[in-house]
Design a protein around this motif. Structure first.
Motif, PDB file in Angstrom:
ATOM      1  N   GLU A  61      -2.889 -22.211  14.775  1.00 37.43           N
ATOM      2  CA  GLU A  61      -3.186 -22.397  13.367  1.00 37.43           C
ATOM      3  C   GLU A  61      -3.674 -21.077  12.771  1.00 37.43           C
ATOM      4  N   VAL A  62      -2.922 -20.545  11.815  1.00 41.27           N
ATOM      5  CA  VAL A  62      -3.273 -19.284  11.171  1.00 41.27           C
ATOM      6  C   VAL A  62      -4.374 -19.529  10.144  1.00 41.27           C
ATOM      7  N   THR A  63      -5.448 -18.737  10.221  1.00 44.63           N
ATOM      8  CA  THR A  63      -6.571 -18.866   9.294  1.00 44.63           C
ATOM      9  C   THR A  63      -6.647 -17.725   8.286  1.00 44.63           C
ATOM     10  N   GLY A  64      -5.838 -16.705   8.467  1.00 43.63           N
ATOM     11  CA  GLY A  64      -5.837 -15.583   7.536  1.00 43.63           C
ATOM     12  C   GLY A  64      -5.123 -14.386   8.131  1.00 43.63           C
ATOM     13  N   GLY A  65      -4.938 -13.370   7.316  1.00 44.35           N
ATOM     14  CA  GLY A  65      -4.279 -12.164   7.793  1.00 44.35           C
ATOM     15  C   GLY A  65      -4.288 -11.088   6.736  1.00 44.35           C
ATOM     16  N   LYS A  66      -4.050  -9.865   7.161  1.00 43.06           N
ATOM     17  CA  LYS A  66      -4.046  -8.733   6.245  1.00 43.06           C
ATOM     18  C   LYS A  66      -2.962  -7.746   6.649  1.00 43.06           C
ATOM     19  N   ILE A  67      -2.145  -7.379   5.675  1.00 49.20           N
ATOM     20  CA  ILE A  67      -1.100  -6.369   5.868  1.00 49.20           C
ATOM     21  C   ILE A  67      -1.492  -5.139   5.071  1.00 49.20           C
ATOM     22  N   THR A  68      -1.502  -3.986   5.725  1.00 49.61           N
ATOM     23  CA  THR A  68      -1.786  -2.718   5.056  1.00 49.61           C
ATOM     24  C   THR A  68      -0.624  -1.779   5.346  1.00 49.61           C
ATOM     25  N   TRP A  69       0.180  -1.501   4.325  1.00 46.80           N
ATOM     26  CA  TRP A  69       1.400  -0.709   4.501  1.00 46.80           C
ATOM     27  C   TRP A  69       1.362   0.415   3.485  1.00 46.80           C
ATOM     28  N   LYS A  70       0.975   1.609   3.934  1.00 45.56           N
ATOM     29  CA  LYS A  70       0.791   2.732   3.019  1.00 45.56           C
ATOM     30  C   LYS A  70       1.499   3.962   3.569  1.00 45.56           C
ATOM     31  N   GLU A  71       2.381   4.548   2.743  1.00 44.25           N
ATOM     32  CA  GLU A  71       3.135   5.718   3.185  1.00 44.25           C
ATOM     33  C   GLU A  71       3.455   6.610   2.007  1.00 44.25           C
ATOM     34  N   ASP A  72       4.100   7.719   2.315  1.00 47.02           N
ATOM     35  CA  ASP A  72       4.377   8.761   1.327  1.00 47.02           C
ATOM     36  C   ASP A  72       5.851   8.727   0.936  1.00 47.02           C
ATOM     37  N   VAL A  73       6.140   8.262  -0.273  1.00 51.86           N
ATOM     38  CA  VAL A  73       7.527   8.151  -0.717  1.00 51.86           C
ATOM     39  C   VAL A  73       8.211   9.513  -0.749  1.00 51.86           C
ATOM     40  N   ARG A  74       7.466  10.566  -1.015  1.00 53.08           N
ATOM     41  CA  ARG A  74       8.087  11.892  -1.074  1.00 53.08           C
ATOM     42  C   ARG A  74       8.573  12.354   0.298  1.00 53.08           C
ATOM     43  N   HIS A  75       7.922  11.867   1.340  1.00 52.00           N
ATOM     44  CA  HIS A  75       8.356  12.217   2.698  1.00 52.00           C
ATOM     45  C   HIS A  75       9.543  11.375   3.142  1.00 52.00           C
ATOM     46  N   TRP A  76       9.484  10.069   2.914  1.00 51.80           N
ATOM     47  CA  TRP A  76      10.494   9.157   3.444  1.00 51.80           C
ATOM     48  C   TRP A  76      11.716   9.019   2.556  1.00 51.80           C
ATOM     49  N   HIS A  77      11.560   9.294   1.259  1.00 46.08           N
ATOM     50  CA  HIS A  77      12.697   9.192   0.325  1.00 46.08           C
ATOM     51  C   HIS A  77      12.740  10.425  -0.566  1.00 46.08           C
ATOM     52  N   PRO A  78      12.824  11.610   0.001  1.00 50.13           N
ATOM     53  CA  PRO A  78      12.725  12.836  -0.807  1.00 50.13           C
ATOM     54  C   PRO A  78      13.816  12.919  -1.881  1.00 50.13           C
ATOM     55  N   GLY A  79      13.391  12.918  -3.134  1.00 55.21           N
ATOM     56  CA  GLY A  79      14.325  13.059  -4.241  1.00 55.21           C
ATOM     57  C   GLY A  79      15.253  11.895  -4.468  1.00 55.21           C
ATOM     58  N   GLN A  80      15.036  10.772  -3.809  1.00 54.36           N
ATOM     59  CA  GLN A  80      15.952   9.627  -3.909  1.00 54.36           C
ATOM     60  C   GLN A  80      15.553   8.749  -5.102  1.00 54.36           C
ATOM     61  N   GLU A  81      16.073   9.097  -6.245  1.00 49.49           N
ATOM     62  CA  GLU A  81      15.697   8.417  -7.481  1.00 49.49           C
ATOM     63  C   GLU A  81      16.063   6.933  -7.475  1.00 49.49           C
ATOM     64  N   TRP A  82      17.032   6.538  -6.652  1.00 55.15           N
ATOM     65  CA  TRP A  82      17.477   5.145  -6.670  1.00 55.15           C
ATOM     66  C   TRP A  82      16.370   4.163  -6.315  1.00 55.15           C
ATOM     67  N   VAL A  83      15.338   4.621  -5.587  1.00 57.48           N
ATOM     68  CA  VAL A  83      14.280   3.690  -5.194  1.00 57.48           C
ATOM     69  C   VAL A  83      13.472   3.206  -6.391  1.00 57.48           C
ATOM     70  N   PHE A  84      13.517   3.963  -7.502  1.00 57.59           N
ATOM     71  CA  PHE A  84      12.793   3.566  -8.703  1.00 57.59           C
ATOM     72  C   PHE A  84      13.709   2.989  -9.785  1.00 57.59           C
ATOM     73  N   GLU A  85      14.980   2.793  -9.439  1.00 59.74           N
ATOM     74  CA  GLU A  85      15.916   2.161 -10.352  1.00 59.74           C
ATOM     75  C   GLU A  85      15.958   0.659 -10.077  1.00 59.74           C
ATOM     76  N   PRO A  86      16.403  -0.162 -11.050  1.00 61.12           N
ATOM     77  CA  PRO A  86      16.527  -1.594 -10.805  1.00 61.12           C
ATOM     78  C   PRO A  86      17.334  -1.871  -9.536  1.00 61.12           C
ATOM     79  N   GLY A  87      16.826  -2.756  -8.703  1.00 60.35           N
ATOM     80  CA  GLY A  87      17.476  -3.049  -7.425  1.00 60.35           C
ATOM     81  C   GLY A  87      16.993  -2.187  -6.283  1.00 60.35           C
ATOM     82  N   GLY A  88      16.219  -1.127  -6.584  1.00 63.08           N
ATOM     83  CA  GLY A  88      15.742  -0.241  -5.530  1.00 63.08           C
ATOM     84  C   GLY A  88      14.489  -0.715  -4.830  1.00 63.08           C
TER      85      GLY A  88
END
Length: 304
Positions: free
Chosen positions: A136-163
């Motif tokens: 029986e799950v009583t709770g949980g926490k997800i912490t997902w923090k990263e650097d978009v400039r490192h993982w998606h350098p210059g990839q403008e599509w990630v900020f477009e609709p559908g990205g």
């Protein structure tokens, strides 16, 4: 059985970093061609036109789509209609209805469709799922923090609709969550930070049923954080490093040996061999729900 021939469509960062090495190391696959407007793989024939590839290379039975989600549907549709098996990089599409349509096309064509979730293949994920089974799950926490400039350098599509914005990495966490929980959860509340002038969020806070929360941030520099903790009435499981390290009640657990992308291609080989598909859209459903319920905040502009 001879190695199956596969074509990668979209020779970008994820294809070069993960897909090509996984195929090269696999006993099941041969990288026979690529399709890309700009990229290529040394020693491998490159096509600039996908229609030409489908016409001239009937020997290639599997298409691995590594394109951004916005154009992916049209490529997948053409491949399925041409009788080719298809692997979809995550997320499988811009929308749920797109992928439902692809499922129908794959069934009609009698070919395999695999919506891949690489983080589900993290070395600690199967162990976490086994530990949580029946609890029986009583709770949980997800912490997902990263650097978009490192993982998606210059990839403008990630900020477009559908990205998807910050949900592009966040959906990796959701793919793990939906895999390991013994019972499903649903989004109850969300708050989304949109950079001024951008179409997708750069940070988010999401609340789920069963006391599970998620914090996403795409501006973290230095060490990156991909952690998840799930609490039950019978102990806690903590996954670190994107699901690749498992701790149960404070004790580190043995990890699986196979890496994420080699595991995906092994899974694809099994699906094709047995004439089956694997399309689980629950992670994308959570994203759609967060976008629907989310309160929108406009924050500082973002530029690469």
């Amino acid at each position: 059985m001879a190695n199956r021939k596969v074509c990668i469509v979209g020779v970008g960062k994820i294809a070069v970093d993960q897909h090509v090495p996984a195929i090269d190391a696999s006993p099941d696959w041969e990288l026979a061609a690529t399709v890309s407007r700009k990229g290529s793989v040394e020693g491998i024939p490159t096509f600039r036109d996908f229609d030409v590839l489908l016409s001239e290379r009937p020997d290639i039975e599997v298409i691995s789509l590594c394109l951004p989600p916005q154009p992916r549907f049209q490529y997948a549709r053409k491949a399925l209609k041409a009788g080719r098996h298809v692997m979809l990089e995550k997320p499988p599409g811009q929308t749920l209805s797109e992928v439902h349509d692809l499922q129908r096309l794959a069934e009609e064509a009698g070919v395999t469709l695999f919506a891949t979730w690489h983080s589900r293949m993290g070395k600690g994920v199967a162990g976490a799922k086994a530990f949580l089974a029946g609890k029986e799950v009583t709770g949980g926490k997800i912490t997902w923090k990263e650097d978009v400039r490192h993982w998606h350098p210059g990839q403008e599509w990630v900020f477009e609709p559908g990205g998807l914005g910050v949900f592009d990495p966040g959906i990796n966490a959701l793919s793990i969550l939906t895999e390991i929980l013994p019972k499903p959860v649903h989004v109850t509340r969300a708050e989304l930070d949109f950079p001024d002038g951008r179409q997708t969020p750069i940070a988010a806070r999401v609340e789920f049923s069963r006391g599970v929360t998620m914090e996403l941030d795409w501006l973290q520099t230095g060490p990156q954080t991909w952690d998840m903790e799930i609490h039950t009435t019978e102990g806690s499981a903590v996954l670190k490093f994107g699901g690749n390290e498992l701790w149960i009640d404070g004790q580190q657990q043995p990890a699986a040996e196979i890496e994420e992308y080699p595991a995906l291609y092994a899974r694809m080989a099994d699906l094709v061999e047995n004439g089956r598909s694997d399309v689980d859209l629950s992670p994308l459903t959570h994203v759609a729900d967060a976008m629907t319920l989310g309160r929108r905040n406009v924050v500082a502009p973002f530029a690469f």
